[in-house]
Scaffold this motif. Structure first.
Motif, mmCIF file in Angstrom:
data_model
loop_
_atom_site.group_PDB
_atom_site.id
_atom_site.type_symbol
_atom_site.label_atom_id
_atom_site.label_comp_id
_atom_site.label_asym_id
_atom_site.label_seq_id
_atom_site.Cartn_x
_atom_site.Cartn_y
_atom_site.Cartn_z
ATOM 1 N N ALA A 128 104.609 18.406 -66.021
ATOM 2 C CA ALA A 128 103.976 19.722 -65.984
ATOM 3 C C ALA A 128 105.081 20.777 -65.981
ATOM 4 C CB ALA A 128 103.094 19.886 -64.749
ATOM 5 N N LEU A 129 104.804 21.895 -66.625
ATOM 6 C CA LEU A 129 105.785 22.963 -66.762
ATOM 7 C C LEU A 129 105.358 24.163 -65.922
ATOM 8 C CD1 LEU A 129 108.271 24.189 -68.394
ATOM 9 C CD2 LEU A 129 106.527 25.172 -69.918
ATOM 10 N N VAL A 130 106.263 24.637 -65.080
ATOM 11 C CA VAL A 130 106.053 25.889 -64.358
ATOM 12 C C VAL A 130 106.838 26.974 -65.074
ATOM 13 C CG1 VAL A 130 106.315 27.134 -62.185
ATOM 14 C CG2 VAL A 130 105.735 24.694 -62.166
ATOM 15 N N VAL A 131 106.148 28.019 -65.498
ATOM 16 C CA VAL A 131 106.772 29.150 -66.187
ATOM 17 C C VAL A 131 106.830 30.312 -65.202
ATOM 18 C CG1 VAL A 131 106.591 30.763 -68.112
ATOM 19 C CG2 VAL A 131 105.859 28.383 -68.406
ATOM 20 N N SER A 132 108.031 30.717 -64.809
ATOM 21 C CA SER A 132 108.207 31.748 -63.786
ATOM 22 C C SER A 132 108.896 32.968 -64.369
ATOM 23 C CB SER A 132 109.044 31.215 -62.614
ATOM 24 O OG SER A 132 108.312 30.310 -61.832
ATOM 25 N N SER A 133 108.215 34.097 -64.344
ATOM 26 C CA SER A 133 108.798 35.349 -64.832
ATOM 27 C C SER A 133 107.984 36.501 -64.275
ATOM 28 C CB SER A 133 108.774 35.391 -66.366
ATOM 29 O OG SER A 133 109.172 36.656 -66.849
ATOM 30 N N LYS A 134 108.654 37.465 -63.670
ATOM 31 C CA LYS A 134 107.933 38.599 -63.101
ATOM 32 C C LYS A 134 107.149 39.352 -64.178
ATOM 33 C CE LYS A 134 109.596 41.293 -59.927
ATOM 34 N NZ LYS A 134 108.553 41.076 -58.896
ATOM 35 N N SER A 135 107.771 39.598 -65.309
ATOM 36 C CA SER A 135 107.132 40.385 -66.358
ATOM 37 C C SER A 135 106.555 39.535 -67.474
ATOM 38 C CB SER A 135 108.143 41.357 -66.974
ATOM 39 O OG SER A 135 109.140 40.642 -67.681
ATOM 40 N N GLY A 136 107.187 38.373 -67.681
ATOM 41 C CA GLY A 136 106.817 37.549 -68.829
ATOM 42 C C GLY A 136 107.590 37.901 -70.071
ATOM 43 N N GLY A 137 108.402 38.964 -69.995
ATOM 44 C CA GLY A 137 109.163 39.390 -71.157
ATOM 45 C C GLY A 137 110.539 38.767 -71.260
ATOM 46 N N THR A 138 110.908 37.908 -70.312
ATOM 47 C CA THR A 138 112.217 37.274 -70.344
ATOM 48 C C THR A 138 112.308 36.354 -71.549
ATOM 49 O OG1 THR A 138 112.255 37.336 -67.925
ATOM 50 C CG2 THR A 138 113.844 35.897 -69.017
ATOM 51 N N VAL A 139 113.243 36.635 -72.455
ATOM 52 C CA VAL A 139 113.274 35.924 -73.736
ATOM 53 C C VAL A 139 113.523 34.431 -73.553
ATOM 54 C CG1 VAL A 139 115.738 36.410 -74.130
ATOM 55 C CG2 VAL A 139 114.221 35.963 -76.081
ATOM 56 N N GLU A 140 114.365 34.063 -72.587
ATOM 57 C CA GLU A 140 114.648 32.642 -72.380
ATOM 58 C C GLU A 140 113.375 31.901 -71.960
ATOM 59 O OE1 GLU A 140 118.371 34.870 -70.753
ATOM 60 O OE2 GLU A 140 116.191 35.158 -70.788
ATOM 61 N N THR A 141 112.676 32.465 -70.966
ATOM 62 C CA THR A 141 111.491 31.796 -70.432
ATOM 63 C C THR A 141 110.361 31.754 -71.449
ATOM 64 O OG1 THR A 141 112.153 32.609 -68.249
ATOM 65 C CG2 THR A 141 109.919 31.756 -68.467
ATOM 66 N N ASP A 142 110.190 32.838 -72.182
ATOM 67 C CA ASP A 142 109.171 32.867 -73.230
ATOM 68 C C ASP A 142 109.445 31.799 -74.293
ATOM 69 O OD1 ASP A 142 106.932 34.388 -74.768
ATOM 70 O OD2 ASP A 142 108.604 34.338 -76.186
ATOM 71 N N SER A 143 110.704 31.663 -74.666
ATOM 72 C CA SER A 143 111.070 30.667 -75.687
ATOM 73 C C SER A 143 110.848 29.251 -75.184
ATOM 74 C CB SER A 143 112.534 30.863 -76.092
ATOM 75 O OG SER A 143 112.747 32.159 -76.617
ATOM 76 N N GLN A 144 111.195 28.999 -73.925
ATOM 77 C CA GLN A 144 110.992 27.666 -73.349
ATOM 78 C C GLN A 144 109.502 27.330 -73.292
ATOM 79 O OE1 GLN A 144 112.992 28.707 -69.807
ATOM 80 N NE2 GLN A 144 115.042 28.451 -70.663
ATOM 81 N N ARG A 145 108.687 28.298 -72.890
ATOM 82 C CA ARG A 145 107.238 28.057 -72.843
ATOM 83 C C ARG A 145 106.710 27.686 -74.219
ATOM 84 N NH1 ARG A 145 103.309 31.096 -74.585
ATOM 85 N NH2 ARG A 145 104.641 32.939 -74.747
ATOM 86 N N ARG A 146 107.161 28.368 -75.250
ATOM 87 C CA ARG A 146 106.659 28.134 -76.600
ATOM 88 C C ARG A 146 106.966 26.707 -77.079
ATOM 89 N NH1 ARG A 146 105.374 32.836 -79.595
ATOM 90 N NH2 ARG A 146 105.597 34.728 -78.338
ATOM 91 N N VAL A 147 108.174 26.226 -76.814
ATOM 92 C CA VAL A 147 108.497 24.881 -77.310
ATOM 93 C C VAL A 147 107.759 23.808 -76.522
ATOM 94 C CG1 VAL A 147 110.722 25.517 -78.314
ATOM 95 C CG2 VAL A 147 110.627 24.706 -75.948
ATOM 96 N N PHE A 148 107.508 24.048 -75.239
ATOM 97 C CA PHE A 148 106.742 23.069 -74.471
ATOM 98 C C PHE A 148 105.277 23.060 -74.896
ATOM 99 C CE2 PHE A 148 110.338 22.328 -71.786
ATOM 100 C CZ PHE A 148 110.087 21.088 -71.210
ATOM 101 N N GLU A 149 104.725 24.224 -75.178
ATOM 102 C CA GLU A 149 103.354 24.252 -75.695
ATOM 103 C C GLU A 149 103.239 23.409 -76.963
ATOM 104 O OE1 GLU A 149 101.697 28.656 -74.278
ATOM 105 O OE2 GLU A 149 102.829 28.450 -76.159
ATOM 106 N N ARG A 150 104.167 23.599 -77.882
ATOM 107 C CA ARG A 150 104.156 22.836 -79.125
ATOM 108 C C ARG A 150 104.320 21.340 -78.850
ATOM 109 N NH1 ARG A 150 108.732 24.423 -83.289
ATOM 110 N NH2 ARG A 150 110.027 23.547 -81.616
#
Length: 535
Positions: A128-150
């Motif tokens: 399971a993936l925990v995605v942690s970001s106050k704004s959600g705009g953090t480019v690193e975290t957004d990119s990591q979420r996208r590859v795990f979704e795929r």
């Protein structure tokens, strides 16, 4: 109380000088009562919205049952592995919490494609993936979420069953995650990222991984009263004075684990202190050291040593005769809260706002500009045994080979300077690169920090641009063996990490900081070449 501190030498003098005024000015009770005026009128607006961490123990208690219930649900689905996608405060606290207890948590705070691929290849079917970001705009975290979704979809797994989001209420990430059906935990928006260890950002990934998060809150609660009282025994006031009120000021804080049971605490404290104090040309630079570090025996006049130790439960916490240092021990939850208090006390003594990070955004802007424009990479000034060499003019202009380039960088060091090593490489594949730190400390006879990129951009990156302008910077990059695309983004992870390094280098150069950039084209072999040049 589950925290002890002992000070000697210059730190003891600092405490004797500053502590009475801190007590008389009611600083401790002011922090606890959320008084935003403690850091001056210019900081008041920001401070008024950033003191929620003082109440984290109470506000986080209701989360415990929710987190444990979700952990049971995930276990029932066959999940036995948690990956955390987060940067800065969102990742460093859970990393310390889980490592200290020996609990498995994969912390993905990297954009190096090899490191991301390693996380994707590790037990994905039961992850399971925990995605942690106050704004959600953090480019690193957004990119990591996208590859795990795929990756989840490619396995036939519904991402909504496997992705948990931690963010601020009302953030764009909360809206998009809720629309996607992800489980969302919202944290207190009045807590900045580096102060968030005892909020949902620290507790959700740690609790899902198997930590007793209720005990962690109990540990913090055990020091809450002592931290709130305006007393000469207040550990937060003592520690804050010891690290910020030495005269002349010791602006480098050497953090060394010397027998403590807590694993990796200095890395968490480094981010807290550097990002909170490194601004308007001043600050405290944390330097994370091991017991064999050259700085510990060099008697550098601007270095204050802090030893993280374990005590045997004695009533009196003794410091060795003749020592000139700070010694602290305590449970992890207590350490988190005491260091948070001490850091904002240090901010008051330094005359700065400990809650903003005015220079962090500059590197992000530069990175975005490079990703949008996609210019051709700057050609190397020269190539030495396969290592591409670039840098600011004063460094490169005097260099003809690798050793002379390193010498030219170190010649820019002043008597109160420091060296910052910034390693934009796969730290799982090249852990030996960290040995560069001690070699440079021996060579330069000055304090040397070491940061894995891009994670340090969310911690010491603020100090590099906004703090005392005495640093020289060695960037180490590597050519990735394999790249990785990012869904619905026009750039890859390899292009992202290159842009982050180039963007930060350009901002440092704009601030007049000397930079030397070395790109390892054959990383395993080039490490030996680099070590030889440093020796």
């Amino acid at each position: 109380m589950s925290f002890k501190i002992s000070v000697s030498g210059a730190a003891a003098e600092a405490v004797r000088a500053a502590l009475p005024t801190l007590v008389d000015d009611l600083v401790a009770s002011g922090i606890t009562s959320l008084d935003p005026a403690l850091w001056g009128s210019e900081a008041e607006a920001e401070a008024g919205n950033r003191l929620g961490w003082t109440e984290s123990v109470a506000t986080s208690r209701p989360l415990v049952a929710e987190i444990l219930a979700l952990r049971d649900d995930l276990v029932a689905l066959g999940v036995n592995h948690i990956v955390l996608a987060g940067m800065g405060g969102s990742s460093l606290a859970p990393e310390v919490i889980t490592r200290t207890s020996g609990v498995d948590l994969t912390v993905l705070d990297a954009t190096e494609p090899g490191q991301v691929l390693s996380a994707l290849a590790d037990r994905l079917e039961t992850t399971a993936l925990v995605v942690s970001s106050k704004s959600g705009g953090t480019v690193e975290t957004d990119s990591q979420r996208r590859v795990f979704e795929r990756a989840f979809r490619d396995l036939g797994i519904d991402p909504a069953e496997r992705i948990i989001v931690v963010t601020d209420p009302g953030s764009p990430l909360e809206a998009s995650a809720s629309a996607a059906g992800y489980r969302v935990f919202t944290a207190d928006p009045t807590v900045g990222g580096r102060f968030s260890a005892l909020t949902a950002f620290g507790l959700v990934p740690s609790g899902l991984a198997g930590i007793d998060i209720g005990q962690l809150l109990d540990e913090a609660e055990s020091v809450s009263l002592a931290l709130a009282v305006d007393s000469a025994d207040n550990p937060g006031l003592i520690l804050g004075a010891a690290i910020a009120a030495t005269s002349p000021r010791r602006a480098k804080l050497a953090l060394v684990a010397d027998g403590t049971h807590i694993v990796g605490f200095a890395d968490w404290a480094e981010q807290l202190i550097a990002e909170s104090t490194g601004k308007i040309g001043t600050g405290i630079l944390p330097v994370v050291l091991d017991l064999g570090a050259p700085e510990l025996t060099a008697a550098l006049a601007d270095v204050q040593i802090v030893r993280l130790v374990d005590d045997a439960g004695d009533e009196v916490f003794a410091t060795p005769d003749g020592a000139d240092e700070i010694r602290v021990s305590g449970t992890l939850g207590a350490q988190f809260l005491v260091w948070e208090y001490a850091t904002v006390v240090a901010g008051r003594l330094l005359g700065i706002n400990p809650f903003d990070q005015p220079d962090v955004e500059s590197a992000k802007i530069a990175t975005r500009g490079l990703l949008d424009a996609r210019p051709e990479p700057e050609p190397a000034a020269f190539i030495a045994d396969g290592i591409e060499v670039r840098g600011t003019p004063h460094v490169i202009g005097a260099a003809s080979d690798l050793a002379s380039a390193i010498d030219a960088l170190l010649e820019e060091l002043g008597p109160d300077g420091y060296v910052a090593v910034q390693a934009y490489v796969d730290r799982l594949a090249l852990p030996r690169l960290a040995e560069v730190r001690d070699l440079l400390a021996t060579l330069s006879k000055r304090p040397v920090t070491f940061g894995w990129g891009p994670r340090f951009l969310h911690s010491t990156g603020q100090f590099h641009k906004g703090g005392t302008p005495t640093g020289v910077f060695l960037q180490i990059l590597s050519s990735p063996a394999e790249d990785l695309t990012i869904p619905e983004r026009p750039f890859t992870f390899g292009e992202l990490i290159q842009a982050q390094a180039a963007g930060d280098a350009s901002v440092l150069a704009d601030h007049g900081r000397p930079v030397l950039t070395l790109t390892l084209t054959n990383p395993a072999a080039d490490l030996d070449t680099l070590f030889a040049a440093l020796r």
